[in-house]
Design a protein around this motif. Structure first.
Motif, mmCIF file in Angstrom:
data_model
loop_
_atom_site.group_PDB
_atom_site.id
_atom_site.type_symbol
_atom_site.label_atom_id
_atom_site.label_comp_id
_atom_site.label_asym_id
_atom_site.label_seq_id
_atom_site.Cartn_x
_atom_site.Cartn_y
_atom_site.Cartn_z
ATOM 1 N N ASP A 137 0.814 -1.221 0.000
ATOM 2 C CA ASP A 137 0.000 0.000 0.000
ATOM 3 C C ASP A 137 0.848 1.273 0.000
ATOM 4 N N GLN A 138 2.086 1.184 -0.511
ATOM 5 C CA GLN A 138 2.958 2.360 -0.542
ATOM 6 C C GLN A 138 2.672 3.227 -1.766
ATOM 7 N N ASP A 139 2.987 4.512 -1.639
ATOM 8 C CA ASP A 139 2.909 5.431 -2.771
ATOM 9 C C ASP A 139 4.235 5.348 -3.531
ATOM 10 N N ILE A 140 4.203 4.806 -4.733
ATOM 11 C CA ILE A 140 5.457 4.615 -5.474
ATOM 12 C C ILE A 140 5.437 5.333 -6.830
ATOM 13 N N TYR A 141 4.564 6.332 -6.979
ATOM 14 C CA TYR A 141 4.548 7.088 -8.232
ATOM 15 C C TYR A 141 5.911 7.711 -8.496
ATOM 16 N N GLN A 142 6.331 7.622 -9.755
ATOM 17 C CA GLN A 142 7.627 8.133 -10.241
ATOM 18 C C GLN A 142 8.808 7.276 -9.793
ATOM 19 N N ASN A 143 8.554 6.172 -9.103
ATOM 20 C CA ASN A 143 9.638 5.256 -8.745
ATOM 21 C C ASN A 143 10.008 4.381 -9.931
ATOM 22 N N GLN A 144 11.292 4.053 -10.034
ATOM 23 C CA GLN A 144 11.758 3.077 -11.015
ATOM 24 C C GLN A 144 11.554 1.695 -10.428
ATOM 25 N N VAL A 145 10.911 0.797 -11.184
ATOM 26 C CA VAL A 145 10.680 -0.567 -10.716
ATOM 27 C C VAL A 145 11.115 -1.549 -11.796
ATOM 28 N N LYS A 146 11.230 -2.799 -11.401
ATOM 29 C CA LYS A 146 11.609 -3.853 -12.346
ATOM 30 C C LYS A 146 10.624 -4.999 -12.213
ATOM 31 N N LEU A 147 10.069 -5.417 -13.344
ATOM 32 C CA LEU A 147 9.034 -6.439 -13.375
ATOM 33 C C LEU A 147 9.583 -7.698 -14.019
ATOM 34 N N TYR A 148 9.423 -8.849 -13.329
ATOM 35 C CA TYR A 148 9.938 -10.122 -13.814
ATOM 36 C C TYR A 148 8.757 -11.037 -14.179
ATOM 37 N N PHE A 149 8.756 -11.552 -15.392
ATOM 38 C CA PHE A 149 7.651 -12.387 -15.862
ATOM 39 C C PHE A 149 7.956 -13.859 -15.595
ATOM 40 N N VAL A 150 7.020 -14.530 -14.926
ATOM 41 C CA VAL A 150 7.214 -15.921 -14.525
ATOM 42 C C VAL A 150 6.392 -16.877 -15.387
ATOM 43 N N GLU A 151 5.093 -16.597 -15.510
ATOM 44 C CA GLU A 151 4.222 -17.539 -16.239
ATOM 45 C C GLU A 151 2.956 -16.834 -16.703
ATOM 46 N N LYS A 152 2.493 -17.195 -17.890
ATOM 47 C CA LYS A 152 1.226 -16.662 -18.385
ATOM 48 C C LYS A 152 0.078 -17.448 -17.761
ATOM 49 N N ILE A 153 -0.905 -16.700 -17.229
ATOM 50 C CA ILE A 153 -2.048 -17.334 -16.578
ATOM 51 C C ILE A 153 -3.197 -17.543 -17.561
ATOM 52 N N ARG A 154 -3.473 -16.499 -18.340
ATOM 53 C CA ARG A 154 -4.613 -16.581 -19.264
ATOM 54 C C ARG A 154 -4.523 -15.444 -20.280
ATOM 55 N N PRO A 155 -5.320 -15.526 -21.355
ATOM 56 C CA PRO A 155 -5.416 -14.396 -22.284
ATOM 57 C C PRO A 155 -6.186 -13.239 -21.641
ATOM 58 N N GLU A 156 -6.148 -12.094 -22.276
ATOM 59 C CA GLU A 156 -6.942 -10.959 -21.827
ATOM 60 C C GLU A 156 -8.362 -11.114 -22.370
ATOM 61 N N PHE A 157 -9.367 -10.953 -21.501
ATOM 62 C CA PHE A 157 -10.770 -11.112 -21.882
ATOM 63 C C PHE A 157 -11.526 -9.802 -21.741
ATOM 64 N N LYS A 158 -12.612 -9.702 -22.488
ATOM 65 C CA LYS A 158 -13.570 -8.627 -22.253
ATOM 66 C C LYS A 158 -14.718 -9.204 -21.439
ATOM 67 N N PHE A 159 -15.001 -8.602 -20.274
ATOM 68 C CA PHE A 159 -16.057 -9.106 -19.394
ATOM 69 C C PHE A 159 -17.316 -8.275 -19.577
ATOM 70 N N SER A 160 -18.447 -8.917 -19.385
ATOM 71 C CA SER A 160 -19.726 -8.238 -19.593
ATOM 72 C C SER A 160 -20.101 -7.335 -18.429
ATOM 73 N N SER A 161 -19.428 -7.528 -17.275
ATOM 74 C CA SER A 161 -19.703 -6.673 -16.123
ATOM 75 C C SER A 161 -18.446 -6.531 -15.276
ATOM 76 N N VAL A 162 -18.406 -5.482 -14.462
ATOM 77 C CA VAL A 162 -17.275 -5.271 -13.560
ATOM 78 C C VAL A 162 -17.217 -6.375 -12.519
ATOM 79 N N ASP A 163 -18.392 -6.866 -12.070
ATOM 80 C CA ASP A 163 -18.415 -7.952 -11.082
ATOM 81 C C ASP A 163 -17.730 -9.205 -11.628
#
Length: 316
Positions: A262-288
């Motif tokens: 829950d930290q405020d990290i705007y403008q921070n440099q970060v590094k993201l490491y990819f481990v595994e694909k879970i699923r494709p991106e979907f369009k959902f019919s509702s926010v729920d």
């Protein structure tokens, strides 16, 4: 490790070198470079990597961005981890592309007193790739250096190559990518302000602004690690256009939900490491429906990361 300034040639040293684009610095590159570094140390010589930016293929084939597995900065860091003493990054332009093999070698020898060059067996340089190993060996007899020919490293019977790795990254096959890179595929960026949609539904995300040359995974949801202020946290990342909310003609976004954070990290440099694909991106019919799926994605990611060691850079 030092970056060599073209206006300040290295003198009074014996240098062993290798030449290549080295995009990704994959396991095959690592094997070649380690071999050079070990021999240089044994012979009290210095080791050097001579590389290019932009990648020659980008110029010669007009390849559009994004393309690169590694940025120039990332490459230099990986060379450093491999124990290289000097890095020469040449600006590859039409003038350099027109050089004959002899002219290119003269350019290098003006900067570095090279005595041995480690090269893959299908390496070639100079205009129309005229400088293959046979040609370079002959030039070396005149110029005072020798060629060390290196065999390609194979994975499951096939040569490890940057082009194959790019295909795996774009398809989300990060198990194969990990094997070929000997590390997690990573993306560095600055956290930028988004539209707070994630926060509104209980899953605030860090939105990464990355270099436009960096190759992105294909659209989808991924189990990831994220490094923030030198601490690594579990996370789940969406790469794509957010079809539930957005017009799909927009460029892809990288949005990461960091677990128990829950930290405020705007403008921070970060590094993201990819481990595994879970699923494709979907369009959902509702926010729920979207919220329910995110809950499932988080649980699946937690299970995946339980059995995955946190990233530490180049492995053995």
């Amino acid at each position: 490790m030092k970056q060599v300034d073209s206006n300040k040639p290295i003198t009074n040293q014996v240098v062993y070198a290798t030449i290549g684009a080295f995009d990704g610095v994959h396991l095959g590159h690592q094997q070649l470079i380690r071999s050079m570094v070990i021999q240089a140390k044994n012979d009290s010589a210095k080791s050097a990597v001579i590389t290019f930016h932009p990648h020659p293929a980008v110029l010669l084939r007009s390849i559009p961005m994004p393309f690169y597995i590694t940025s120039p900065t990332e490459k230099s860091q990986l060379f450093y981890e491999l124990g290289v003493d000097y890095v020469v990054t040449l600006t590859f332009d039409s003038e350099m592309a027109s050089l004959s093999p002899e002219q290119f070698i003269d350019l290098l020898l003006h900067q570095l007193p090279i005595k041995k060059i480690w090269l893959g067996k299908d390496f070639a340089l100079g205009k129309n790739r005229a400088g293959n190993l046979s040609v370079l060996k002959e030039i070396g007899k005149i110029k005072g250096f020798s060629i060390v020919e290196c065999q390609h490293l194979e994975n499951e019977g096939e040569k490890i190559s940057s082009s194959k790795i790019r295909n795996w990254i774009q398809s989300g096959d990060f198990r194969q990518t990990f094997k070929a890179l000997n590390r997690f595929y990573s993306i560095e960026g600055v956290i930028a302000h988004g539209d707070s949609r994630g926060k509104q539904i209980g899953y605030p995300t860090a939105n990464l602004d990355v270099w436009n040359g960096k190759l992105l995974p294909g659209s989808g949801v991924y189990a990831t690690w994220i490094e923030v202020n030198n601490i690594i946290y579990p996370s789940v990342t969406n790469v794509g256009v957010r079809p539930t909310f957005e017009n799909q003609n927009k460029p892809p976004r990288i949005e990461t939900y960091i677990f128990h954070f829950d930290q405020d990290i705007y403008q921070n440099q970060v590094k993201l490491y990819f481990v595994e694909k879970i699923r494709p991106e979907f369009k959902f019919s509702s926010v729920d429906q979207l919220i329910t799926q995110i809950q499932s994605d988080v649980k699946q990611t937690e299970e995946i990361l339980k059995n995955v060691t946190k990233p530490t850079g180049l492995f053995t």
